[in-house]
Every structure is written in C-alpha cells, then in structure tokens.
Design a protein around this motif. Structure first.
Motif, short mmCIF file in Angstrom:
data_model
loop_
_atom_site.label_atom_id
_atom_site.label_comp_id
_atom_site.label_asym_id
_atom_site.label_seq_id
_atom_site.Cartn_x
_atom_site.Cartn_y
_atom_site.Cartn_z
N GLU A 90 -1.89 6.49 -1.80
CA GLU A 90 -2.80 6.87 -2.78
C GLU A 90 -3.85 5.16 -3.35
N TRP A 91 -2.98 4.27 -3.40
CA TRP A 91 -3.73 2.98 -3.84
C TRP A 91 -3.18 1.13 -3.01
N ALA A 109 -3.85 -2.72 -8.87
CA ALA A 109 -4.04 -1.16 -7.77
C ALA A 109 -4.94 -0.73 -8.15
N LYS A 140 -8.01 2.86 -11.00
CA LYS A 140 -7.64 1.10 -11.79
C LYS A 140 -6.50 1.09 -12.08
N GLN A 141 -5.48 0.16 -11.84
CA GLN A 141 -4.82 -1.23 -12.73
C GLN A 141 -5.41 -1.93 -12.91
N TYR A 160 -1.83 -1.78 -3.30
CA TYR A 160 -1.92 -3.11 -4.24
C TYR A 160 -1.96 -4.21 -4.11
N HIS A 213 -7.52 2.63 -6.96
CA HIS A 213 -7.45 3.90 -5.04
C HIS A 213 -8.32 3.51 -4.60
N TRP A 214 -7.85 3.42 -3.13
CA TRP A 214 -8.72 3.90 -1.90
C TRP A 214 -9.51 4.41 -2.02
N TRP A 252 0.70 -1.16 0.07
CA TRP A 252 -0.38 0.12 -0.01
C TRP A 252 0.72 1.00 0.29
#
Length: 841
Positions: A459-460, A555, A537-538, A462, A557-558, A456
């Motif tokens: 922002e993200w 990934a 998102k990724q 993972y 995003h929170w 983490w």
C-alpha cells in the motif's frame, strides 16, 4: 555475549490435577484384529498388504503391519483411520509406537471426517528400524466433533518397498485445566492462544517507546503469553536480546520485564498504579537485580537463558495487586489497566538504550500515568484480552502485536527495519556533498548531505532521512527553493513524455512531491506533501541538534502517485519505477545548493524522465536503487554507499576543497607577485591563480581558478599559451637533469576547438584511460580541473611516485599567460626556485 547454564528461581507447580481418562479409541493394541480401523486405500495406484503381525514386534503380541510395494505419489492414498470424538475446550494426548524396516515417513492427523476436513493435528513422523514412541498434544479443541478421526496416512513414493508396524495407539482426554508450571518453559496452554485477543502478545522491535529504538528484532523483541484463574495472574515471556547486560544499579535500566497495573481503570491518579518487575538475571542482594515480590507466597518466578536471549515466567496472586485501596476482581467480563515494558541495556552507556512496550500510549511515563495504560479483559477459559485502548480516554495504540513482520511508524525516528539496510542495493542511500547538481555545490557534508532509507509494502512507499544542514532556512516563496526533499517519480519508465525542454508545465510522465525541513518562525513557505490528500499521506519532521540538521519521514500511498498522463506504479516484486531525489539547501538567501540521486545530475529531472534513475521492488519490503535510466541506459557513476572521498572532474570546485586552508594541506594562492623569469603580470587580474589539490591511491587531483584578463591560445608552442604546467620529480632524492628525472604535462585554458587557437594541450602525453580534465570560462578568467592516474607519472629514467601517507615527490607549478601576442608574456609559479628552468632542473 556469554551464555550461562539454565537458571531457575523459585520453581512452583500451579496446576489443577488432571484426570487422565482411559484410551478413547478402540483396539489401540490390535488385539481384536482390525476392529475399529478402516480407511481408504487407492487400489489403482498403490500396492500394499496390511495384516496383524502376532510376533511381538512392538508393545504386545500384536501390531498393525503394512507391507508397501508401491506407495503412489501422495501420502493420503493409503489411510488407516479410527473414530475419535472430541469435545469443545478439551486437550488430547495422542501417542503410539512405530518401527520400519528402513526409513519411512507417515502423516498423523486429527481430522474432521467430512467436508471441509478440518485438521486439529497434523504431524509428519519419520520411522526407522529402531522402535520409537511418539506423543503429540492436541491443544484446546475449538469445537465438539463426534466425527473426528485419528488418521495414519502411509502413502508416497518415499515408502516404496518398505514395511511399517504401528502399535499401542492411545488417545487420552487430558481435560481443560491450564496445568501451568512456573519453570521458565512454555506450557501447552499457551500454545492455544492465538493473539492479543486471547492473551498472546508479540512485541516486535517496532513497538519501541521513548526510551530508545532497538536495531531490530534480534536486538530486542519479545513474545508474551498471559493467563488467569481465580487466584493467579500468569505470565510467560521469551525475549530476543543479543546482549544481556546488568550494568546499572537501577533495575529498570537493565535487561528485564516490567508490568504496570491500574486495578480499577476508571480514574486517573498517579498513585493508583501498581508495578512489579523481573530482570533477565537475578542474584539476591545485588543492585540492579529484581525478582518481583519478596513474598514467594504472593509471586513465584523462574528464568532461563536461551540461545538468542532469555525467558521469564511468573505467577502473581491477585490479592498482591493492590494500590491505594484498589484491587482487581478476577471474573469474566471485568477489566483492569495495564502496560508492559521490556527493557534493553546493551552495556554501551551503563543504562538502558531501548524498550519495547504494550500500552495505549508508547511512552515510559506509564509508570505514573494510568491514562496511558491499555485495557485487559477477563475472558472465559482462563484467557485475557489485551485491548490497546485506554478505558478512560479512548486513546488507542495502532501498533500491531499479532506478529505482523513489517510495520512502519511515521514519527521522524529511524525505524528498526532500516538498520538492516546496507546500501543502494537494498534501499539505503548516502548522498554526500559531492553528489551536487547544477543548482550549486555545498561547501561540505556539514553544509548539505543526507542519509536516506526507503521501503515499501503493498500500500505504501516509505522514506526516512537524516540531513546534515548547518543552516535551516525557508526564505523563498517557492518551497523547492527552501530546505526540503523533492521526489520525482516516473511510474512507468518505458517512455519519455515531456512538454518541452524549458516549459514550466512539467512532464506528462512525471509525478512529484516535496516535504519541507522543520519550519522556523521566519518561514515564508513550506510543503507538507501538499499535492497529496491527507488520507493518502503520512509525514513527520524533527530537528537534530548534533550534528546540526533535521530528519524527515514520509509514507505515500501508491494510489496517490499518478502522472499527468495517467500512469501509475505497478507495485510488486521485480517491477520498477523511475525516480530522482533532490535535496535542496537554502542558507538564508534562497537555494544555493542541491544534492541528488538519479541517472543525470541536473535539476531539470523535474521534466525529463530520461534523467531519472530506476528503483526495483525487492522481496522483504526492500528497494534497489539503480542509478541507471531504464530507457537510455545512462548511468550516474557517483557512489551512494558512503564513500568518504570522491572527486567529480567537471570544472567545478568540489566540496572537499572547501576543507583546505593553505599550502600545509593542499591549497595554494599564486598571486601576481609569485612571478618567475618568464615575466611579471601587471596585477592579480592580469594573472593569478588559486589551486586546490588532493590524492587517493589511484589519482592525483587538481582544480584551479585563474584570473586572466586576456585568454589566448594563439602561440605555436603550447607552453607559450595560457595554461597550467606541472613538473614532477617522482623520487626527489637525486639531481639528474636533462629531462631524465622530470615528468611533465600541461592543460591549456582553451581547447583545440575554441576560436583563434593555434595550439592546445589536453594532458597530451597521458593516455586517455589515465586522465580526466575539464575546462570552463568564468568572469575574469577560467577554471581547469584534472585528474592524472599515478601510473602515468613516470620519468625518463623510470622513476615513479611512491603513493602513500608520509611519502613525497618533487613538484613545480607554472601558470603561463599569453595576452594575445602569440607569445608568453608572464608566468606565476610555485616551486623551490622561481625559474622557468624547473622543466629540467
């Protein structure tokens, strides 16, 4: 890795002569008393006597003496300062001599003498009773400042009761030249470079290319500094490499550095790329070793080994960099294309196994593809700007080169960061096939198992996983019935809001998403984190050929994670959220198995927050996976640390048992013809059994599926009811009968609370702490599963089982059948002699 002595090759001094000016401060020898020296002393909190000592303590007859009785709490409450103007772009040498009657600490500053009090030098110095000389270099001044002062600060309680002398204070302007020496040492000029925009690159392990991925910064990473003048391109690099190897005959397959240059980055011709390289070690005439250009008048090199890798330095004449008639014009504002590689050969395959790189496109093919190069711009003051964008295509590499400590590339590859994770306590889960839930049981790890790494930042969230799955399929219209990972998140795991036990409307407290395995041509449906906007998102996926399976990376995003009742995750070290992970398996006929991580191993974690485990944010971008529900305290005992063998006593056939093929490794089929003298079954449907067994250092395990068309427990004696009966001879080397050599136990098909049961047995002669058992009914019969601690198996004459590979014990298995007549009517059996008397013989 062996480290050698310093190795230098072709050391060249390339420098513009420096004119060391006279001392630019006044009265540095204190021959004029305190002239030119002033500064604030806090009379309210300090007690100090300052004077000129004329006894020749240091360099000349006079020195500045400070007798400190009380230094106060802060170093800055005692100051001696002198004016020292500085000029933009200049470097300065600051030197002095000091001594104290006992260990003392002072602070030496180059500081603006007005708000905001910018500091250009800040060095703590320890003084001792031994005279010491000190010298510091102030790197290129970013401003011209006529108010700059050299300051000595002598306060602090550490100096209470001590006397300090200072003398021979000298500040010299050492000019603006780079003074670069090619000797494999970092030159002062390089200290002035702050990042890629000035010629300083940090190639962390996450800047890998398609040659392979380092295991972390210690395995492979590099710091690089570049500079220029009208004649030369300068490079100095410090490489971290935990194993230096030169085992390949090809130079580019060994540890070393490569640069590819496109002199005029306005076209895209493969033969317009110029290249040179230096290997970490060099021995002339040895295959696999490289030392740049053979002509030392065009390229000078040096190298050395360090405690954690090696350093390389070189200077290349611009006139040497020419390809297909293209040359570089070294002038401010001009550009050229470039790509830089650092290769790693860890001697595992005889060739390189990883590389880190700087370029617009992180692939090895920069050697013949100018459109993959980044762009380098000439700046004033001998600096170079490294722009990770190709000048022709505009393609930009987003990987940071400024030393960013944590960075993830979402490309379905295992990032270097993940190599440092060791288990659930820092973010690494191994979900073996025995971690199945109620959706179905895999046949083994090859059928379904997963390794998951998570991390983490602010922002993200993972996650990267590698899944073993021997058949990848998407035959269902519902994505969660296909091969995929499914995440269930309770952002605030302090309540348990749900819509109802069976509703399909989900839980107001739970947010979920899923990512499908690599999609085949025959896919009916797939999910790409479909409920998340693209900007939040990724994701990436790839197939793995051996062992068969796939990899997924994501990934999120929170801000995308928000439950139906508006809960979001409070991201920060020490905070927690609820989580369950489901890994589903569709082998071509719909979902037939799932493995999970959570507090409760049931699929309906989708609408029950109290079934979720707990994830805690740790320092250094790590996450702790705690298989305990934050509200109930319910804990899942299944190991997620890679434990190779684990049995769940739940009346289900564990994945391990699928590996067993026959009596030679623990699988028995007791057909109806395997009857003993208690009576013969009518056929297999009347009585037959399949039995699987296993062991570890603590437990004897058995699981069986029994065909029995009438299940009954109405006899007074338990062995007259439907049951399994085990007879152990712990040490089968004698023949004592009458019960003293044999230990036995039994588990009935029905329990004491089942209808019509007169007698039952739950391994009654085994202490509760030493047994586990489960029974369940199934069409045409029943299943029993048990585990008995070896310590419980002790015969009447004190014999116990010697547990260990190669050792043996005696055993007979009786499967009894009561067809509702209040008496045993038949038995099937495994043993050496097919008689019921195995109980005492």
């Amino acid at each position: 890795m062996k480290r050698g002595l310093l190795l230098l090759i072709s050391v060249l001094l390339i420098a513009v002569p420096c004119l060391f000016a006279q001392n630019i401060i006044q009265n540095g020898e204190f021959d004029d008393g305190e002239t030119g020296w002033d500064g604030w002393i806090d009379g309210g909190s300090t007690n100090i006597v300052k004077s000129i000592d004329d006894t020749g303590v240091l360099s000349g007859p006079n020195s500045y003496k400070f007798e400190i009785t009380e230094g106060s709490a802060d170093v800055w409450r005692i100051q001696r300062n002198t004016l020292c103007p500085i000029e933009l772009g200049h470097m300065y040498s600051v030197s002095f001599i000091g001594i104290a009657d006992d260990s003392a600490q002072i602070l030496v500053l180059f500081e603006e003498n007005q708000d905001p009090w910018n500091k250009r030098l800040e060095e703590w110095v320890w003084l001792t009773p031994t005279k010491q000389s000190f010298e510091f270099i102030v790197n290129y001044s970013p401003v011209t400042d006529p108010t700059n002062h050299l300051k000595f600060q002598l306060g602090g309680t550490i100096n209470n009761g001590k006397t300090i002398w200072l003398d021979s204070v000298v500040v010299r302007d050492i000019g603006t030249s780079m003074d670069i020496v090619v000797d494999a040492q970092r030159d002062p000029f390089y200290e002035t470079l702050t990042g890629p925009d000035e010629g300083y690159l940090q190639l962390k392990s996450y800047a890998y290319n398609d040659n392979g991925i380092p295991a972390g910064d210690a395995d492979l990473s590099a710091k690089m500094w570049f500079a220029w003048d009208e004649e030369w391109l300068y490079f100095y690099g410090e490489v971290k490499d935990d194993m230096i190897s030169m085992t390949s005959a090809n130079t580019y397959q060994n540890d070393g550095w490569e640069i590819k240059i496109d002199p005029e980055p306005t076209d895209s011709v493969a033969n317009s790329v110029w290249a040179t390289e230096m290997t970490a070690l060099y021995e002339a005439g040895t295959a696999g070793h490289a030392n740049g250009l053979a002509d030392s008048s065009l390229m000078q090199t040096a190298r050395r080994l360090t405690n954690d890798g090696y350093a390389l330095e070189c200077a290349i004449k611009w006139s040497a960099i020419t390809q297909s008639g293209e040359t570089i014009d070294p002038a401010v504002g001009n550009i050229f294309g470039a790509a830089v590689h650092v290769h790693d050969n860890d001697n595992t395959t005889g060739q390189r196994d990883a590389s880190v790189a700087w370029a617009a496109n992180l692939v090895d093919a920069v050697w013949n593809t100018p459109k993959y190069h980044g762009t380098v711009e000439f700046l004033a003051d001998n600096k170079l700007k490294f722009i990770p964008t190709n000048n022709m295509t505009g393609q930009t590499n987003p990987v940071p080169y400024d030393g960013t400590p944590f960075y993830m590339r979402i490309n379905a590859q295992k990032e270097p960061f993940y190599h440092q994770l060791t288990g659930p306590d820092d973010g690494y889960l191994q979900i073996k096939s025995y971690a199945f839930n109620d959706n179905g049981i895999p046949r083994g790890d090859a059928d379904l198992s997963a390794q998951i790494w998570a991390a983490w930042d602010d922002e993200w969230f993972y996650l990267y996983q590698e899944v073993r799955d021997d058949t990848i399929a998407h035959t269902s219209a519902d994505s969660y019935m296909n091969d995929c990972i499914e995440l269930k998140i309770d952002p605030q795991p302090t309540d348990s809001t749900q819509q109802g036990p069976e509703t399909w409307s989900g839980s107001a407290s739970i947010w979920d998403t899923r990512l499908s395995a690599p999609v085949t041509a025959a896919a009916v449906s797939q999910d790409n984190l479909g409920n998340i906007p693209d900007s939040l998102k990724q994701w990436a996926r790839r197939t793995i050929a051996s062992p068969r399976g796939y990899a997924l990376e994501l990934a999120i995003h929170w801000s995308a994670i928000e439950s139906g009742n508006g809960e979001t995750i409070d991201v920060g070290e020490g905070n927690v959220f609820g989580l369950a992970i489901n890994q589903h398996d569709n082998d071509g006929k719909g979902r037939q198995a799932s493995i999970s991580w959570g507090a409760v191993m049931l699929d309906n974690n989708w609408n029950r927050p109290k079934y979720l485990g707990t994830v805690q944010f740790l320092a250094d971008n790590k996450l702790q996976f705690i298989p305990t529900n934050n509200m109930t305290g319910t804990t899942n005992p299944i190991p997620y640390d890679g434990t190779p063998f684990y049995m769940r006593i739940d009346g289900q056939k564990d994945p391990f048992y699928h590996r067993l093929t026959g009596p030679a490794n623990g699988y028995l089929q007791l057909r109806s013809y395997a009857f003993n003298d208690n009576g013969a079954p009518d056929d297999d449907d009347d009585l037959s059994a399949k039995i699987w067994t296993a062991w570890d250092d603590d437990w004897f395990y058995l699981y069986q599926e029994v065909k029995d068309d009438i299940i009954s427990g109405n006899a007074t004696n338990v062995w007259e009811n439907d049951c399994i009966e085990l007879k152990f001879d712990p040490e089968p080397t004698d023949s004592t009968q009458g019960g003293t050599s044999i230990w036995d136990t039994r588990l009935t098909a029905l329990g004491p609370d089942d209808e019509g049961v007169v007698s039952s047995d739950n391994l009654n002669n085994v202490a509760d702490s030493l047994k586990h058992f489960v029974r369940r009914s199934m069409p045409g019969g029943y299943a029993l599963e048990l585990a008995i601690n070896w310590s419980a198996i002790a015969s009447g004459n004190g014999e116990t089982v010697d547990v260990g590979e190669g050792n043996i014990f005696g055993l007979a298995i009786n499967q009894h059948d009561n067809d509702g007549t209040a008496a045993r009517v038949a038995s099937v059996m495994w043993g050496a002699v097919m008689l019921d008397a195995a109980w005492n013989t």
